[in-house]
Design a protein around this motif. Structure first.
Motif, PDB file in Angstrom:
ATOM      1  N   UNK A 136       4.619 -12.373 -11.355  1.00 40.57           N
ATOM      2  CA  UNK A 136       4.404 -12.231  -9.912  1.00 40.57           C
ATOM      3  C   UNK A 136       4.764 -10.825  -9.454  1.00 40.57           C
ATOM      4  N   UNK A 137       5.922 -10.333  -9.880  1.00 38.32           N
ATOM      5  CA  UNK A 137       6.353  -8.992  -9.486  1.00 38.32           C
ATOM      6  C   UNK A 137       5.450  -7.924 -10.097  1.00 38.32           C
ATOM      7  N   UNK A 138       5.059  -8.111 -11.355  1.00 34.51           N
ATOM      8  CA  UNK A 138       4.176  -7.143 -12.012  1.00 34.51           C
ATOM      9  C   UNK A 138       2.812  -7.038 -11.324  1.00 34.51           C
ATOM     10  N   UNK A 139       2.386  -8.133 -10.712  1.00 37.46           N
ATOM     11  CA  UNK A 139       1.078  -8.152 -10.037  1.00 37.46           C
ATOM     12  C   UNK A 139       1.165  -7.807  -8.555  1.00 37.46           C
ATOM     13  N   UNK A 140       2.343  -7.367  -8.128  1.00 43.39           N
ATOM     14  CA  UNK A 140       2.467  -6.849  -6.762  1.00 43.39           C
ATOM     15  C   UNK A 140       3.002  -7.808  -5.724  1.00 43.39           C
ATOM     16  N   UNK A 141       3.403  -8.986  -6.116  1.00 42.68           N
ATOM     17  CA  UNK A 141       3.981  -9.936  -5.164  1.00 42.68           C
ATOM     18  C   UNK A 141       5.475  -9.707  -5.083  1.00 42.68           C
ATOM     19  N   UNK A 142       6.011  -9.754  -3.882  1.00 45.58           N
ATOM     20  CA  UNK A 142       7.442  -9.534  -3.719  1.00 45.58           C
ATOM     21  C   UNK A 142       8.230 -10.844  -3.752  1.00 45.58           C
ATOM     22  N   UNK A 143       7.515 -11.957  -3.794  1.00 46.37           N
ATOM     23  CA  UNK A 143       8.159 -13.267  -3.832  1.00 46.37           C
ATOM     24  C   UNK A 143       7.414 -14.146  -4.833  1.00 46.37           C
ATOM     25  N   UNK A 144       8.148 -14.735  -5.756  1.00 45.71           N
ATOM     26  CA  UNK A 144       7.507 -15.620  -6.730  1.00 45.71           C
ATOM     27  C   UNK A 144       7.024 -16.909  -6.062  1.00 45.71           C
ATOM     28  N   UNK A 145       7.693 -17.333  -5.000  1.00 50.12           N
ATOM     29  CA  UNK A 145       7.250 -18.521  -4.270  1.00 50.12           C
ATOM     30  C   UNK A 145       5.913 -18.265  -3.586  1.00 50.12           C
TER      31      UNK A 145
END
Length: 89
Positions: free
Chosen positions: A51-60
């Motif tokens: 999730x973080x690697x793809x640019x999301x700041x929250x896994x939820x």
């Protein structure tokens, strides 16, 4: 006439700009989810790290977007890679 837009024209312009911004954000999210799907199938990283690697700041938030896009959770993809053959995404 002062050359300034009427208040209703200003509201319409602001609203259309907001709709365009939201659409662009949705496109960006969608394009980030496709590589995430590949990373999930490859294994080796946690869902949170992907999730973080793809640019999301929250896994939820990532999980919510992923499920909305593909119809099942990132964890389900990890457990059952064959789901991707049926997703059409």
């Amino acid at each position: 006439m002062s050359g300034l837009p009427r208040p209703d024209e200003q509201i319409s312009y602001i609203a259309s700009r907001e709709v365009a911004r939201r659409h662009l954000c949705a496109i960006c999210r969608c394009s980030a989810l496709k590589p995430a799907r590949d990373l999930l199938n490859a294994g080796g990283s946690t869902v949170t790290q992907i999730a973080f690697d793809c640019g999301f700041s929250s896994s939820q938030y990532f999980a919510t977007c992923y499920k909305k896009r593909f119809g099942f959770s990132p964890q389900d993809t990890r457990r059952e890679p064959r789901l991707m053959a049926c997703s059409g995404g």
